[in-house]
Design an enzyme around this catalytic site. Sequence first.
Site, mmCIF file in Angstrom:
data_model
loop_
_atom_site.group_PDB
_atom_site.id
_atom_site.type_symbol
_atom_site.label_atom_id
_atom_site.label_comp_id
_atom_site.label_asym_id
_atom_site.label_seq_id
_atom_site.Cartn_x
_atom_site.Cartn_y
_atom_site.Cartn_z
ATOM 1 N N CYS A 556 34.077 14.264 81.979
ATOM 2 C CA CYS A 556 33.435 15.551 82.293
ATOM 3 C C CYS A 556 34.281 16.721 81.797
ATOM 4 O O CYS A 556 35.499 16.595 81.604
ATOM 5 C CB CYS A 556 33.239 15.644 83.810
ATOM 6 S SG CYS A 556 32.275 17.073 84.344
ATOM 7 N N ASP A 558 34.955 19.217 83.527
ATOM 8 C CA ASP A 558 35.602 19.793 84.699
ATOM 9 C C ASP A 558 37.091 20.034 84.432
ATOM 10 O O ASP A 558 37.798 19.145 83.968
ATOM 11 C CB ASP A 558 35.426 18.843 85.894
ATOM 12 C CG ASP A 558 35.741 19.512 87.211
ATOM 13 O OD1 ASP A 558 36.910 19.919 87.387
ATOM 14 O OD2 ASP A 558 34.839 19.618 88.057
ATOM 15 N N ARG A 560 39.515 20.189 86.315
ATOM 16 C CA ARG A 560 40.440 19.427 87.148
ATOM 17 C C ARG A 560 40.690 18.029 86.610
ATOM 18 O O ARG A 560 41.585 17.323 87.093
ATOM 19 C CB ARG A 560 39.875 19.346 88.573
ATOM 20 C CG ARG A 560 39.686 20.697 89.250
ATOM 21 C CD ARG A 560 38.829 20.597 90.495
ATOM 22 N NE ARG A 560 37.453 20.218 90.172
ATOM 23 C CZ ARG A 560 36.474 20.073 91.062
ATOM 24 N NH1 ARG A 560 36.752 20.282 92.348
ATOM 25 N NH2 ARG A 560 35.259 19.742 90.697
ATOM 26 N N CYS A 620 31.680 16.310 91.606
ATOM 27 C CA CYS A 620 31.227 16.760 90.291
ATOM 28 C C CYS A 620 30.089 17.771 90.463
ATOM 29 O O CYS A 620 29.051 17.474 91.088
ATOM 30 C CB CYS A 620 30.779 15.569 89.451
ATOM 31 S SG CYS A 620 30.140 16.002 87.819
#
Length: 742
Positions: A556, A558, A560, A620
Site C-alpha cells: 500500500c 500508506d 506508515r 488501511c
Amino acid sequence: MTRFIAPGRDIPASFVVFLVAVPLSLGIAVAAGVPVAAGLVAAAVGGIIVGLIGGAPLQVSGPSAGITVIVASMVQTYGWQATCAITIGAGLLQIGLGACRVARTALAVSPAVMYGMLGGIGAVIVLSQLHIVLGGTPQESPIANLVDLPRQIGENHSAAVLIGVLTVVVLLVWERLPFRRVPAPLVAIAVATLAAWAGGLDVPRVDFPDSFFGDWSTPKVPDAPLPDLVGAVVAVALVASVESLLCAVLMDRTRPVGVARSDLDREMIGQGVGNCFSGFLGGLPISGVVVRSAANVRAGALTRASTVLHGVWVVALSLSGALLIEQIPLSALAALLVALGLRMMDPSPLKGLRAHRETWIYWLTLAGVVVLGLGEGVLLGMALAACLALRRLTRVRIRTEQREGKWHVVVAGSLTFLGVPKLNAALADLPPGVPVDLDLDVDFMDNAAFDTIHTWRVSHERQGGRVDIDEIHESWYENAMTGEAAPKDKSSGGVRWWAPWSRRERGPVQDLDGVSPREVLLAGVREYHGRTARLVRPIMAELAMAQTPDHLFITCVDSRVVPNLITASGPGDIFINRNVGNLVPRYGSRVPDDSVMATVEYATSVLDVKTITVCGHSNCGAMAGVLAGGSEVEHLPQLSNWLKHANYSLDRYLHEPEGDGAASPLTRLCQTNVVQQLDNLLSYPWLKRRVDLGEIELVGMYLDLETAKVHILDPDHGSFLAVPDEVPTEEGDGRRDAEATA
C-alpha cells in the site's frame, strides 16, 4: 524426532571415517612421542564416548595434529603418565566450561590468531617429521630442526626416504583420481607398507604393544610447580576446545538437510568427558577433527551413529590387527603428517584476512608459535589482535574545510585521549577569530577529548571567533558541560534513520515548527549526503548500470508502511509497486488499469524475480472506505474508480466465516484483501503457468502497525501467522536456536 541411525548412510560412512582415522591416529601418536596405542585409544574414545554425549551430531573427535606439539612438550617435561593426568584435568575444565555455558566465548578469538596458530602448528609438525622421513631423528625445537634440515637432506639417503617419498606421491596422485570413496591416507599407508614388505626394506616400523592398552598404569599427578600444571591443563583444554568448537561451526555450514545444528555447550561437555576417559585409559587428548568430520559428511552420514561406529571399528582393529599395524613404516606415517602439516598452513584464509588488513597478525602468530612455543605464540597473537581492535575502536577521523565564509570541522569515530594529538593539530590550524561549525559525529568521548575541545573553544571565542557545536549522536559534550552522567555504553546512533523526522532527538531537523515541508525534505537529503551517501556509494556504483532483484513487493501507499524497513533490505534487493490498498486488478477487469500488471510483467519477464509478495497492513484507509461502501470517497472520483478493484475482496469477506471473532471487521477485510490479490495474480494465465511450474512463488504478508510485527500467510489454512524469529531445524530446535542467538 531424530533417528538414531540411518543404516544405508551411517554404516558405510563409519567405515570411511575409520579408514581415515587409523593412519592419522597412529601418525599423531608417533609424532608426539607416545605409545602408538595412545592414538588408537583416543580415536576409539572420541568416536564412542564423545559421539554419544557430544552436541555436534556429525563431528568426529579423536587425536588431532593441533594437540601434537603440546603433548610432545609435556611428555618430555613430565613423562607420559603425568601427561595422561593433565589430559584428565583438561577434560574436567572443559566439563566446567560447558556447564557454565560459555562455549561461544571461545569463538571470540580472532580468526587471524586461530589460523596463525594452526599454521604454526603445521610448520612445527613439518619441520619435525621431515627428519623422520629422511631417516633421521628430530631435534629438540623447531628452530633446531630447521637449522639441522640441510644436514639431514645431505647425509641421509636410506630406504626410509624412499618410503616417505612414495607415501607423498601416492597421496598427491590418489586425491586426483576418481576413486575418492577410498581415503587417500589409507591408500598411501597401504602402498608404502606393501612396498617395504615386498622389497624387504630395513626401515623403522611401528612398535605396537601386545595388548590394546599396552603397559597401562594409573595416571599420576606430575611433581611440578602448581602454576606450571595449571598452565599445561589450560593449554590443552583451550586448544582442544577451540579446535572442537571451530570444527563444529564449520560442520554446521555443510550439514545435510534435517540434521540439527550443533549445541556448543553440550559439545564442550562431551569433549571434556572424552578427555577424562582418554587420559585415564592412556590415550592422547582429543578434540573435534576437521579432516575426519568432513570425510564423515562427504560419505553421507546422517546421524551420530556413524561417529560411534567408527570408534567401534577402531577398537576391533586394535584388538585383532596388531601384526598388520606393526608392518607400517614410521617414515610413511611421518610423510602423512608432513602432508597434513602443509594443509594446516593453507594460505586460503589469507584472502579474507588481507581484505581486513589482519594478515600481519596471522604471520606473527605463526612465527610466534614456531619460535616461542604454542602458548606464547597464541598469547602474542591475541595481544596483537587486541591492540588492533583497540586502535580501530578508538580511531578518529577529522575533516576540515572552508565554505561559505565558514570553517567546518567534522570529527567522526570514537574520540578518546588517543585521538587528542590529532584533534589538537586540526584545531590549531584554524585561523583565529573565524566562525567555526564543529560537528561531533562521535559514538564516544572521554574526558581528555572533552577538555581539549572545551579549552580550544574558550580560547577561540576569546579571540573573537564563534563556535557552533552540533552533536549527531549522544550529547557527550553537552552532558559534560552540564555535569550530567554520560551513557554507560557507546551510542548506537542518536539520529535514528528509521524514525520519523518529528521523533528525532538530534540531526538536521530538530524543530519542525515554522519549517516548510520543502525545507524538511531538503534537510533530510542533506543528512543523507552527510551520513549515508558515502557508505552506500560503493553499492550504488555497482548497481548503477543494472538491477537484479529476486523479489517483487506489492504493498500500500500508506506512509506508515516502509517495505525496506520491515524486510531489512537495501538497494537492489526488492522491486516495489505501491498503490492504494495494495490491489491487483483481475485479468479482463472491466475497470481498465495496466500500471500494476506492467510492473509485474517487467519484474517477471525482464528482471526474472522469483517471488511476488502482496503485503497488506492494519487500519488501511482504502479497506475502511471499501467497508463503508465507498461513501467516504464519493467526492474522489479517481479513487472511487480504483477501489472497485477491491469488490472481489469485499465479496470474499462477506461470504467467509468470521472465525473465532477476535479480529475486528476492518482487520478481517485487510487480511482477506491480501489473499484475494494473490488469487487475482493467478487469474493471468501466463503468470499462473509459471507459478504452477515452480518458477515463481506467491507470498502473502500482513503488517500489524500497532505491534510493528509482520505476519505471513499460511496458504494451507488461509490464516496469517507470526514470522518466527528463527527457522527451526527440527522439533524443539527453535527455542534452542533463539537462546543461542540471544
